[in-house]
Write an enzyme that holds these catalytic residues in place. Structure first.
Site, PDB file in Angstrom:
ATOM      1  N   LYS A 168      -7.682 -20.144  16.933  1.00 58.61           N
ATOM      2  CA  LYS A 168      -6.417 -20.183  17.691  1.00 58.61           C
ATOM      3  C   LYS A 168      -5.966 -18.786  18.104  1.00 58.61           C
ATOM      4  O   LYS A 168      -5.298 -18.622  19.126  1.00 58.61           O
ATOM      5  CB  LYS A 168      -5.347 -20.907  16.882  1.00 58.61           C
ATOM      6  CG  LYS A 168      -5.001 -20.269  15.541  1.00 58.61           C
ATOM      7  CD  LYS A 168      -3.847 -19.305  15.599  1.00 58.61           C
ATOM      8  CE  LYS A 168      -3.591 -18.659  14.248  1.00 58.61           C
ATOM      9  NZ  LYS A 168      -2.435 -17.756  14.247  1.00 58.61           N
ATOM     10  N   SER A 194       4.179 -14.435  18.754  1.00 57.50           N
ATOM     11  CA  SER A 194       2.757 -14.378  18.445  1.00 57.50           C
ATOM     12  C   SER A 194       2.165 -13.040  18.873  1.00 57.50           C
ATOM     13  O   SER A 194       2.187 -12.681  20.050  1.00 57.50           O
ATOM     14  CB  SER A 194       2.019 -15.520  19.163  1.00 57.50           C
ATOM     15  OG  SER A 194       0.634 -15.287  19.189  1.00 57.50           O
ATOM     16  N   THR A 207       1.000 -20.559  18.256  1.00 63.22           N
ATOM     17  CA  THR A 207       0.476 -19.223  18.519  1.00 63.22           C
ATOM     18  C   THR A 207       0.298 -18.956  20.001  1.00 63.22           C
ATOM     19  O   THR A 207       0.446 -17.826  20.460  1.00 63.22           O
ATOM     20  CB  THR A 207      -0.862 -19.022  17.779  1.00 63.22           C
ATOM     21  OG1 THR A 207      -0.711 -19.434  16.426  1.00 63.22           O
ATOM     22  CG2 THR A 207      -1.291 -17.570  17.800  1.00 63.22           C
ATOM     23  N   ARG A 266       0.832  -1.209   0.000  1.00 64.45           N
ATOM     24  CA  ARG A 266       0.000   0.000   0.000  1.00 64.45           C
ATOM     25  C   ARG A 266       0.864   1.257   0.000  1.00 64.45           C
ATOM     26  O   ARG A 266       0.544   2.246  -0.663  1.00 64.45           O
ATOM     27  CB  ARG A 266      -0.920  -0.022   1.237  1.00 64.45           C
ATOM     28  CG  ARG A 266      -1.839   1.200   1.363  1.00 64.45           C
ATOM     29  CD  ARG A 266      -2.792   1.016   2.531  1.00 64.45           C
ATOM     30  NE  ARG A 266      -2.097   0.732   3.772  1.00 64.45           N
ATOM     31  CZ  ARG A 266      -1.578   1.641   4.573  1.00 64.45           C
ATOM     32  NH1 ARG A 266      -1.658   2.929   4.257  1.00 64.45           N
ATOM     33  NH2 ARG A 266      -0.966   1.295   5.689  1.00 64.45           N
TER      34      ARG A 266
END
Length: 336
Positions: free
Chosen positions: A193, A256, A250, A34
């Protein structure tokens, strides 16, 4: 047909890491970023310092901020934007997508409002049939994969041959993808998760140890599997990389984002403070806990951990009180 020219839309951590995997597997990869300055850095310096500092990207990996140029001639398109912004982004790209390209989803979540999984959003906006959409999930912490640490993933698609083609396109000496036809289970495992990782982070922030972590992971897997069974998933999926594999990584790793975000909440920070510490980003699980909770209620499935995370994140409940409420629930058989 095995794709050679692949476009990755999104230049965050996981999008960049997956683009590197594809390039290392011998594909010609173009990334869309972007911000023009990120595209220029990737193409000119072969780095993406804002998301994966210290990682050298392959020379055959290029980038642009022009979506039309990025998508021109692509045989596969990887959608690497956050789950709650996928619809808006894909709407803008829809008319640029090559008509026969495989659409590969890296996003993990359930859309707020519609309660749709990411492959369902992709099908709705793009008009692509389910057989053209491949979901990537599993224990995929971006930095470790970018460092070429051994890892595996699941590529789920109702068209097995389509999944095999993407499998060949992203197989490297360090990244081993498996195929699966259970898209529902793969996506629910990937979405849920993030919510369970929030709870594990909160427990760590509260000072709890391994017993608590193991309990949350296991009971989180149980409620994910209950939802999956109700929605038609294969129970075996949750015993594999898309289920317990993704959950363990995770919930356990300091890399994470969801676990780290939850840990800040457990230490007493507000949602705004945790978001500021994360560079203004909200972890996926903060949003998904609400949509998954609503999806579970619609399906008549009990998901107490997900409900607790929603209450902490969006109703101001103290994490310690949420934990006490979970422990105070009615006693029952483990599999009921």
């Amino acid at each position: 047909m095995e794709p050679q020219r692949i476009t990755v839309l999104g230049a965050g951590s996981w999008g960049t890491a997956f683009a590197k995997v594809l390039a290392d597997a011998g594909r010609d990869v173009t990334m869309w970023a972007r911000r023009p300055e990120i595209a220029a850095e990737i193409s000119g310096e072969h780095t993406n310092s804002g998301y994966l500092p210290g990682i050298v990207l392959p020379g055959r990996l290029t980038a642009t901020s022009d979506a039309a140029a990025a998508l021109d001639g692509a045989q596969a398109v990887v959608l690497a934007v956050p789950s709650q912004s996928l619809r808006a982004n894909l709407t803008g790209w829809r008319d640029l997508l090559p008509p026969d390209a495989t659409l590969v989803s890296l996003a993990k979540g359930v859309e707020l409002g519609t309660l749709k999984r990411m492959s369902e959003v992709i099908a709705e906006i793009s008009g692509a049939g389910a057989g053209r959409i491949v979901v990537v999930t599993g224990p995929n912490l971006a930095r470790e994969i970018a460092q070429e640490q051994p890892a595996a993933a699941v590529l789920a698609c109702v068209d097995h041959e389509r999944a095999v083609a993407i499998q060949r396109a992203c197989s490297t000496s360090y990244f081993r993808p498996y195929t699966n036809t259970d898209v529902v289970g793969a996506e629910l495992g990937g979405a849920c998760k993030n919510v369970i990782a929030l709870s594990c982070g909160m427990a760590s922030g509260l000072g709890y140890g391994a017993n608590t972590l193991a309990t949350l992971i296991t009971r989180g897997l149980a409620e994910t599997a209950r939802l999956g069974a109700k929605l038609g998933a294969d129970p075996l999926t949750f015993a594999g990389l898309a289920g317990v594999g993704d959950l363990v990584a995770t919930c356990s790793s300091p890399l994470s984002r969801n676990r780290a975000f939850g840990e800040r909440l457990g230490r007493g920070e507000t949602l705004a403070q945790a978001q500021a510490a994360a560079g203004g980003q909200v972890a996926e699980g903060v949003m998904s806990c609400s949509s998954i909770r609503e999806l579970a209620q619609t399906a008549g499935v009990d998901m107490p951990l997900t409900d607790a995370m929603h209450r902490v994140c969006h109703e101001g409940v103290d994490p310690r009180q949420a934990g006490a409420a979970l422990l105070g629930r009615e006693r029952k058989h483990e599999w009921s």
